[in-house]
Design an enzyme around this catalytic site. Sequence first.
Site, PDB file in Angstrom:
ATOM      1  N   ARG A 262      29.676  69.602  61.381  1.00 25.94           N
ATOM      2  CA  ARG A 262      28.814  70.865  61.846  1.00 25.94           C
ATOM      3  C   ARG A 262      29.235  72.147  61.086  1.00 25.94           C
ATOM      4  NH1 ARG A 262      31.020  68.872  66.999  1.00 25.94           N
ATOM      5  NH2 ARG A 262      29.490  67.178  67.680  1.00 25.94           N
TER       6      ARG A 262
ATOM      7  N   ARG B  52      26.136  61.386  79.725  1.00 28.99           N
ATOM      8  CA  ARG B  52      27.627  62.331  79.091  1.00 28.99           C
ATOM      9  C   ARG B  52      26.845  63.369  78.119  1.00 28.99           C
ATOM     10  NH1 ARG B  52      26.874  57.556  76.817  1.00 28.99           N
ATOM     11  NH2 ARG B  52      27.643  56.948  74.739  1.00 28.99           N
TER      12      ARG B  52
ATOM     13  N   CYS C  78      32.891  68.610  57.266  1.00 26.38           N
ATOM     14  CA  CYS C  78      32.501  69.045  58.395  1.00 26.38           C
ATOM     15  C   CYS C  78      31.043  68.604  58.858  1.00 26.38           C
ATOM     16  CB  CYS C  78      32.872  70.366  58.948  1.00 26.38           C
ATOM     17  SG  CYS C  78      32.192  70.994  60.622  1.00 26.38           S
TER      18      CYS C  78
ATOM     19  N   ASP D  40      28.926  61.610  57.674  1.00 21.11           N
ATOM     20  CA  ASP D  40      27.588  62.284  57.774  1.00 21.11           C
ATOM     21  C   ASP D  40      26.978  62.838  56.610  1.00 21.11           C
ATOM     22  OD1 ASP D  40      27.357  61.475  60.439  1.00 21.11           O
ATOM     23  OD2 ASP D  40      28.358  63.102  61.106  1.00 21.11           O
TER      24      ASP D  40
ATOM     25  N   LYS E 216      25.466  57.038  68.071  1.00 26.31           N
ATOM     26  CA  LYS E 216      26.549  56.046  67.150  1.00 26.31           C
ATOM     27  C   LYS E 216      26.136  54.904  67.306  1.00 26.31           C
ATOM     28  CE  LYS E 216      30.407  59.293  68.320  1.00 26.31           C
ATOM     29  NZ  LYS E 216      29.359  60.220  69.477  1.00 26.31           N
TER      30      LYS E 216
ATOM     31  N   CYS F 185      37.635  71.423  57.729  1.00 31.59           N
ATOM     32  CA  CYS F 185      37.476  70.149  56.848  1.00 31.59           C
ATOM     33  C   CYS F 185      36.136  70.390  55.998  1.00 31.59           C
ATOM     34  CB  CYS F 185      37.424  68.796  57.772  1.00 31.59           C
ATOM     35  SG  CYS F 185      38.595  68.897  59.239  1.00 31.59           S
TER      36      CYS F 185
ATOM     37  N   ASP G  12      26.491  57.529  62.841  1.00 28.98           N
ATOM     38  CA  ASP G  12      26.049  58.650  63.703  1.00 28.98           C
ATOM     39  C   ASP G  12      24.626  58.627  62.911  1.00 28.98           C
ATOM     40  OD1 ASP G  12      25.456  59.996  65.805  1.00 28.98           O
ATOM     41  OD2 ASP G  12      27.413  60.929  65.751  1.00 28.98           O
TER      42      ASP G  12
ATOM     43  N   CYS H  40      37.613  76.954  64.204  1.00 30.74           N
ATOM     44  CA  CYS H  40      38.433  76.226  64.026  1.00 30.74           C
ATOM     45  C   CYS H  40      39.500  76.563  63.451  1.00 30.74           C
ATOM     46  CB  CYS H  40      38.113  74.741  63.254  1.00 30.74           C
ATOM     47  SG  CYS H  40      37.149  73.744  64.029  1.00 30.74           S
TER      48      CYS H  40
ATOM     49  N   ARG I 175      22.708  64.059  74.532  1.00 35.68           N
ATOM     50  CA  ARG I 175      21.855  63.057  73.872  1.00 35.68           C
ATOM     51  C   ARG I 175      21.801  61.655  74.814  1.00 35.68           C
ATOM     52  NH1 ARG I 175      23.956  62.641  68.510  1.00 35.68           N
ATOM     53  NH2 ARG I 175      22.496  64.209  68.075  1.00 35.68           N
ATOM     54  N   TYR I 176      23.091  61.442  75.312  1.00 36.03           N
ATOM     55  CA  TYR I 176      23.146  60.107  75.922  1.00 36.03           C
ATOM     56  C   TYR I 176      23.037  60.464  77.658  1.00 36.03           C
ATOM     57  CZ  TYR I 176      25.481  58.339  71.808  1.00 36.03           C
ATOM     58  OH  TYR I 176      25.789  58.077  70.619  1.00 36.03           O
TER      59      TYR I 176
END
Length: 410
Positions: A173, A155, A171, A333, A377, A168, A370, A164, A151-152
């Site tokens: 994702r 990076r 989440c 999100d 962000k 959570c 985000d 995982c 995206r950037y």
Amino acid sequence: MELLIKNQQNSNEVELNEEPPSLINFDLAQNVNFNVLGEKSKKFIAKFFPDVTAKQWNNWHWQIRNSFTSFSDLSKVINLSKSEMEVVEKHTNLPVRITPYFASLIDPNDPLQAIRRTMVPTIDETILSKGEQPDPLGEHEDTTVNCIVHRYPDRVLFLVTDFCSAYCRYCTRSHSVAKAKSHHAYKSEWDKAFAYIAQNKQIRDVLISGGDPLTLADYQIEYILSSLKQIEHVEYIRIGTKVPVVLPQRITPQLMNIIKKYHPVLMSVHFTHPDEITEETKFACNRIANAGIPMGSQTVLLKGINDDPDIYKKLAHELLKIRVRPYYLYQCDPVPGSAHFRTSVEAGLNIIRHLRGHTSGYANPQYVIDAPGGGGKIPLLPDYYVGKDEEGNVILKNYENKYFKYPDYV
Ligand SMILES: *Cc1c(COP(=O)(O)O)cnc(C)c1O
């Protein structure tokens, strides 16, 4: 030796095809070497795992193999509420997975307890609310190679696994984690990512995430780090993980020795609530810090969990005490079924107002949204910058709501 033999026996009992490859390739020579047992762990072991030794409990493979992954397992250790029971009949997008260690921190009788709400699904998860979408950050569109989100310019996010050790419920994702039959990306996928990073010389920072990269086996982590290290323009590597919180036993001296070889490596740890900071977490973070790995915490703002400014402040202080710097506070999100977790943006600004000036600058995270649709962000601050007067002074408001002028006319 005794422990190694036990593990060998265990590995014959489990259905290997349900295990991530890190377990299939379990390195039997591994020395466990995690020697802490907090009060809650002790009580939980005595009550629910009386035959399990401290050594087994502190073996991260044992923790993953014995994780709670079904409602019937969970109901043995938690008195499930109506809302938690109801969800059983419905389809949840994200499986349940809680390590025994993290389950020991759950209050069996309080469905509103913070840690419990982050881990145990409720019927609210099945409700789709306005503005919610499966991939709110548009990560799929920023994907060039399968496991790279670029995206950037300078990076990339490198998703090395979709597994995982604990899921959570909020989440970001949830649309992409825990979906593949074999959870970990294949080496061939990683190799494509290395080639992409090598070809794009503007990439100076690689953020390894997933899923949780620290659920991979030591040799897999070493393969990823060493491959990235060989790319000259990669200046440092970051690892995004919740393992020190939900599976601190994974933080072994062996793992630290591997990571240390590829410095500079930084770690973004996903902390949520002060109750997560136990003797085990402290021990793990101490090891990470002593291995020279700077840690930042990424925390998601969650209604009724950490949106009380005093709770967040306590978390920030407890984190600094274990050498973790609060890095980001994320607005939650809008993933499907997340309305019960989301707060207003004002609640986030209120936390920042409560911190700035009232506690160490180091305890102040950057509060960000985000942006849905792939905007990245975006930082938010309360209105400290009020505007400019006719003379060219900037009008500023401080933490006590007092106004000050700065001569901005050079
Ligand atoms: C968060 C994120 C990063 C890293 O952002 P920083 O602000 O540098 O921590 C990189 N790529 C993607 C896609 C991200 O979501």
